[in-house]
Scaffold this motif. Structure first.
Motif: not given
Length: 173
Positions: A138-148
């Motif tokens: 969240w803090e890195e501004g990611a758009k999603s978290i990989p399933y892996q």
């Protein structure tokens, strides 16, 4: 003749399958006296009610909602949100609102256990994403978290205590 109901795939019904399992689990936990987790309702203000049908015709959200669930379990306070995704490769962070993230953070800062319960529909798998892991993305501004990432680093929830998803056992609470 039996009535046939059509499943609606509206935005408001997303996550309802997982929430049904969580609701069953929290009721079972209450009966077993291992937790008193409440489903937090969204505070709604009513502007207008149809006097003939007594139905609400105009309403608004009073406050931004908190997380879906919270309560104590064996001396630990839990706060979490239940999320589902159709995406088989990632969990889109747009499914989580800023005020929900902030509330998870507040609970964690007070010594609570904060997490997301994330269900990947296509894999039929549910994972616990703890606040600290969520915070990094969240803090890195990611758009999603990989399933892996879920497979490698998160806690997988399985059945137990006659429940399809026993998240307390997975949390070891």
């Amino acid at each position: 003749m039996a009535r046939v109901y059509k499943k609606r795939n509206s935005h408001s019904n997303r996550g309802k399958g997982l929430e049904m399992y969580v609701d069953q689990a929290i009721e079972r936990y209450r009966l077993l006296k291992v937790a008193v987790i409440e489903r937090n309702e969204i505070p709604i203000g009513i502007n207008k009610v149809d006097p003939k049908t007594n139905k609400i015709t105009d309403a608004f959200f009073k406050d931004k909602a908190t997380v879906d669930y919270s309560g104590p379990s064996r001396g630990q306070f839990l706060a979490f949100d239940a999320k589902e995704t159709e995406d088989e490769k990632k969990f889109p962070l747009k499914n989580l609102h800023n005020h929900q993230y902030e509330r998870l953070k507040e609970y964690m800062e007070q010594g609570g256990v904060s997490f997301l319960l994330v269900h990947f529909k296509k894999h039929q798998e549910t994972y616990i994403l703890k606040y600290w892991d969520l915070a990094v993305w969240w803090e890195e501004g990611a758009k999603s978290i990989p399933y892996q990432f879920f497979k490698d680093k998160c806690i997988k929830c399985g059945p137990g205590r006659n429940l399809p998803i026993d998240f307390l056992a997975a949390l070891n609470v």
